[in-house]
Design an enzyme around this catalytic site. Sequence first.
Site, PDB file in Angstrom:
ATOM      1  N   CYS A 182      37.198  -8.474   9.155  1.00 37.61           N
ATOM      2  CA  CYS A 182      37.588  -9.878   9.334  1.00 37.61           C
ATOM      3  C   CYS A 182      39.016  -9.954   9.858  1.00 37.61           C
ATOM      4  O   CYS A 182      39.323 -10.738  10.773  1.00 37.61           O
ATOM      5  CB  CYS A 182      37.474 -10.630   8.009  1.00 37.61           C
ATOM      6  SG  CYS A 182      35.818 -10.683   7.298  1.00 37.61           S
ATOM      7  N   CYS A 235      38.750  -8.147   3.804  1.00 35.90           N
ATOM      8  CA  CYS A 235      37.901  -7.372   4.708  1.00 35.90           C
ATOM      9  C   CYS A 235      38.664  -6.981   5.971  1.00 35.90           C
ATOM     10  O   CYS A 235      39.134  -7.846   6.719  1.00 35.90           O
ATOM     11  CB  CYS A 235      36.651  -8.174   5.063  1.00 35.90           C
ATOM     12  SG  CYS A 235      35.651  -7.419   6.366  1.00 35.90           S
TER      13      CYS A 235
END
Length: 462
Positions: free
Chosen positions: A385, A382
């Site tokens: 993230c 991600c």
Amino acid sequence: MALSLSSSTAIHGSLSSSSSHEHIKVGSKFGSFQPLDRASILSTPARRLVVKPLNAEPKRNNSIVPAAATIAAPEVGEKIEVEDYEKLAKELENASALEIMDKALAKFGNDIAIAFSGAEDVALIEYARLTGRPFRVFSLDTGRLNPETYKFFDTVEKQYGIHIEYMFPDAVEVQALVRSKGLFSFYEDGHQECCRVRKVRPLRRALKGLRAWITGQRKDQSPGTRSEVPVVQVDPVFEGLEGGVGSLVKWNPVANVDGKDVWNFLRAMNVPVNSLHSQGYVSIGCEPCTRPVLPGQHEREGRWWWEDAKAKECGLHKGNLKEDNLNGNGNGASVHANGTTTVADIFDSKNIVSLTRPGIENLLKLENRSEPWIVVLYAPWCRFCQAMEGSYVELAEKLAGSGVKVAKFQADGDQKTFAQQELQLGSFPTILFFPKYSSRPVKYPSENRDVDSLLAFVNALR
């Protein structure tokens, strides 16, 4: 329409004034096409199909618009030469956006159109104008756009002297969806169904009248889905005029252009932009599914923010989603036969505890913890993230020795369902604080992921 069907006059110039541009004979009445006679065909210097409308009204004073599904069949058949578009993409890899646009318009003429969403892809229209060639523009009116976007459409039409060809969703399909699931079902079961009705199917109808289309996709635009977008490709999803696989070509002139350079171009050329941009909107779609982004956030975080990063495509560019983005693990990483993945783990620090499934289950069961915990639910692939990794590692350093444990739990793949049901996972990353004397964790509500904001959250609850 971007190209008037009742006149030979092109945008910003006359077709007859340039020897490099072809003359096109069309009927004077919209939707009525006259075949070229044999003499005209033999005298035409280059290949061309009869001009076909993209199912939009030719003039503003017309009161009747043809049905959206009506496609006029070509009057003149011809053999389309096969071209290696992978090779062409490599040849144009270092070409400018203007050169790529010119190549696309020259190659397909009136059988190609620019897809305009009302956002910064207005740059495509400016590039098309600069080529001096006639061009067409279409847009998908979902019925749920911001008022500012509708006003912007009008501004663009007046600025460039064009008529945008609007495609609308089928009223019966929209009515069935809203009656059965309500106006905001996408917040609960995902945006794909609504986008399919309001955007994908209208787009499919539009593209069936074309041999190629032009989009504003960029490689830096969407985490996990657009990083490999070529400047030109055979469309992997939709069909064009001739029908079947390979019948539609997709051009992405700004694929290799950074977002900041697109904006520098817009400012330099004094191009009008959507007023929503000044309010913090970067990527603009339908009103219920678009919001401003905060400083430091990726532009696509403003779209479908309640869903995972890998799902941030509405279906118009579904071909960007690789098979490994849809594998059983659902983690968007390339999984090899031995089960290993090419995506390296993140949040690696001696101050961050890596929790296993039993570990976080035990943390959930404790009603009287000896110390509070802050835990990030993440997926290594991600981009959002990854973007907050530095802040979270710094937070762990600041909290070292303070009595607050800092941890991480990889919540994608096989753990995703559990995280959604038990850990309030909505999208990645999700941050939870487990207080010392409470059984239920508190979800971090803000999109601010800088270390000061995270620290303020912890201090308010510790």
